[in-house]
Design an enzyme around this catalytic site. Sequence first.
Site, PDB file in Angstrom:
ATOM      1  N   LYS A 220      -3.906   3.167  11.801  1.00  0.00           N
ATOM      2  CA  LYS A 220      -4.716   2.015  12.209  1.00  0.00           C
ATOM      3  C   LYS A 220      -5.794   2.404  13.229  1.00  0.00           C
ATOM      4  CE  LYS A 220      -1.702  -1.605  10.674  1.00  0.00           C
ATOM      5  NZ  LYS A 220      -0.761  -2.667  10.984  1.00  0.00           N
ATOM      6  N   ARG A 254       6.680   1.013   8.689  1.00  0.00           N
ATOM      7  CA  ARG A 254       5.788   0.958   7.520  1.00  0.00           C
ATOM      8  C   ARG A 254       4.722   2.042   7.650  1.00  0.00           C
ATOM      9  NH1 ARG A 254       0.993  -1.466   5.974  1.00  0.00           N
ATOM     10  NH2 ARG A 254       0.981  -2.341   3.871  1.00  0.00           N
TER      11      ARG A 254
HETATM   12  C1  9MG Z   1       0.326  -5.341   4.992  1.00  0.00           C
HETATM   13  N1  9MG Z   1       0.367  -4.804   6.331  1.00  0.00           N
HETATM   14  C2  9MG Z   1      -0.604  -4.064   6.942  1.00  0.00           C
HETATM   15  N2  9MG Z   1      -0.220  -3.742   8.179  1.00  0.00           N
HETATM   16  C3  9MG Z   1       1.007  -4.276   8.356  1.00  0.00           C
HETATM   17  C4  9MG Z   1       1.924  -4.294   9.413  1.00  0.00           C
HETATM   18  O1  9MG Z   1       1.638  -3.733  10.588  1.00  0.00           O
HETATM   19  N3  9MG Z   1       3.095  -4.924   9.247  1.00  0.00           N
HETATM   20  C5  9MG Z   1       3.391  -5.537   8.076  1.00  0.00           C
HETATM   21  N4  9MG Z   1       4.578  -6.149   7.971  1.00  0.00           N
HETATM   22  N5  9MG Z   1       2.552  -5.555   7.034  1.00  0.00           N
HETATM   23  C6  9MG Z   1       1.390  -4.940   7.183  1.00  0.00           C
END
Ligand code: 9MG
Length: 276
Positions: A220, A254
């Site tokens: 990010k 994730r």
């Molecule tokens: C779809 N998506 C993109 N970034 C995310 C994040 O930080 N958490 C979750 N749950 N979904 C995300």
Amino acid sequence: MFWHCGSMKLDLSRPLIMGIVNATPDSFSDGGAHHGKDAAIAHAWRLIDEGADILDIGGESTRPGAAPVSVVEEIRRVVPVIEALRDCGKAISVDTSKPEVMIAAIQAGAHIVNDVRALTMPGALEVVTQSDVGVCVMHMQGEPQTMQDAPCYEDVLQEVEDYLLDRARYCELLGIARERICLDYGFGFGKTVEQNFALLANTDRFVRSGYPIMVGLSRKSSLGVVTGRGVNDRMIASVSGALLAMQAGAQIIRVHDVAQTVDALKIWLMTKQQRI
Ligand code: 9MG
């Protein structure tokens, strides 16, 4: 602790790695490299080989400025991928906010709805209530198109925590069992760099809520601001952040870089006398 996700009961005695599978042509961090059914499926299998526990399949990018996608197009992108992976032995998550897409994805075999809008689109809560899938309820201030324009909080930790707990209680009130709910403070979603890192630094506070906590910070822009690195050069920053989240008790991480995050997980587990 287990996360109940349809036919899957996910054991959270160690952090689980959720691998990102973009079925979008405009994904911010892979330039849409996995667009197309076959490419997305092949990528998903690679993530499984690398040790992913969950696959998160998305057909609409949530990056700031990404083009909106119609319901029909989103279903066209994600459903064939889910159908192809439904028997892969791993939990399948659909990254969507649209109730129609949720229905189609659940019918195709998805075990989890990952909703960055926390089931706020009309009908979304009802779809999940009427199913038995797991749900990830995420905090976001604003909408992806504009959320980074002027994030505004008096107390980001308190406000995000209050929102998530209110939302979780509301989900439960409408009939979603507590065991099906996971929370996510939404790193990068309507927060400044400092606010994102305050959330990461206080992950343990969210873990103490008793709900499973998902953290997504992979590649990010806040990592880019801190390191000065471009989107495709943030793997070490991403794995470092993932490790901090694990150490603070987050149960689902994730990520794009599954193999490298699994290596970090293995090292971390050794400090708990655990192995995978
Ligand atoms: C779809 N998506 C993109 N970034 C995310 C994040 O930080 N958490 C979750 N749950 N979904 C995300």
